[in-house]
Design a protein around this motif. Sequence first.
Motif, PDB file in Angstrom:
ATOM      1  N   ASN A 136      45.398 -80.179 -20.104  1.00  0.00           N
ATOM      2  CA  ASN A 136      44.122 -79.990 -19.680  1.00  0.00           C
ATOM      3  C   ASN A 136      44.075 -81.684 -19.084  1.00  0.00           C
ATOM      4  O   ASN A 136      45.225 -82.596 -19.552  1.00  0.00           O
ATOM      5  N   GLU A 167      34.426 -85.828 -19.499  1.00  0.00           N
ATOM      6  CA  GLU A 167      34.796 -85.006 -18.010  1.00  0.00           C
ATOM      7  C   GLU A 167      35.961 -84.440 -18.056  1.00  0.00           C
ATOM      8  O   GLU A 167      37.032 -85.174 -18.346  1.00  0.00           O
ATOM      9  N   ASP A 219      39.257 -81.229 -16.868  1.00  0.00           N
ATOM     10  CA  ASP A 219      39.810 -80.440 -15.679  1.00  0.00           C
ATOM     11  C   ASP A 219      40.467 -78.968 -16.922  1.00  0.00           C
ATOM     12  O   ASP A 219      41.782 -80.281 -17.397  1.00  0.00           O
ATOM     13  N   PRO A 270      40.849 -70.562 -18.286  1.00  0.00           N
ATOM     14  CA  PRO A 270      40.834 -70.396 -16.603  1.00  0.00           C
ATOM     15  C   PRO A 270      40.953 -72.248 -16.613  1.00  0.00           C
ATOM     16  O   PRO A 270      39.763 -72.851 -16.362  1.00  0.00           O
ATOM     17  N   PRO A 271      40.712 -72.407 -15.109  1.00  0.00           N
ATOM     18  CA  PRO A 271      40.990 -73.861 -14.502  1.00  0.00           C
ATOM     19  C   PRO A 271      39.958 -74.069 -13.996  1.00  0.00           C
ATOM     20  O   PRO A 271      39.131 -72.915 -13.137  1.00  0.00           O
ATOM     21  N   ARG A 272      39.207 -75.080 -13.858  1.00  0.00           N
ATOM     22  CA  ARG A 272      38.171 -75.751 -13.934  1.00  0.00           C
ATOM     23  C   ARG A 272      37.714 -77.054 -14.328  1.00  0.00           C
ATOM     24  O   ARG A 272      38.011 -77.298 -15.167  1.00  0.00           O
ATOM     25  N   ARG A 273      36.466 -77.436 -14.161  1.00  0.00           N
ATOM     26  CA  ARG A 273      35.792 -78.976 -14.172  1.00  0.00           C
ATOM     27  C   ARG A 273      34.623 -78.487 -15.235  1.00  0.00           C
ATOM     28  O   ARG A 273      33.879 -77.851 -14.837  1.00  0.00           O
ATOM     29  N   GLU A 274      34.756 -79.316 -15.917  1.00  0.00           N
ATOM     30  CA  GLU A 274      33.925 -79.030 -17.089  1.00  0.00           C
ATOM     31  C   GLU A 274      33.497 -79.984 -17.922  1.00  0.00           C
ATOM     32  O   GLU A 274      34.359 -80.976 -17.890  1.00  0.00           O
TER      33      GLU A 274
END
Length: 161
Positions: free
Chosen positions: A12, A91, A93, A97-101
């Motif tokens: 992460n 912010e 990455d 699961p793979p995601r921008r949050e």
Amino acid sequence: MAVLPIRDRVGNVLIDVRFPGEAEHADVPASLVVVVHAHAVLMMFDSRRRQWELPGGMREHGESPHQTAVRELREETGIRGAGLTFAGVAEFDLVAPPRRELLAVYRGELQVVPRLVVNDEALGFRWWRPSEPVSGAMSPLDAEIARRVFRHGRDGETIGR
């Protein structure tokens, strides 16, 4: 403070910590809380991730980010009435699961050390000074968020990338 981005042991990435207005990020899925007492930040040992990290968690249906922060702090530590204020947005990455949050980050100042409640989520607590090194058992991402929020609240300066 570390130069961003920084990565944790599972991949992460903390991309940025920004200090904008709260209304701009009302749709964030989760909130984190930086609780400060005597120049130290409260870290909890998370039972699932097996590391020291900031209290916080996912929003429930109908909650505001602030309500989430208040609820999560109470559930994970037993702290009530900490007077949380919006500190900014972190912010990430994320990998699973793979995601921008984006996560809302709140700050609370305590004058007295509260009675902290060990529970299924939080197996222990410690007061960590942001000037100290980050141990291998601590989330480097949460530690960096804590450092930036701590400094921002103390100095009033904006610290981002």
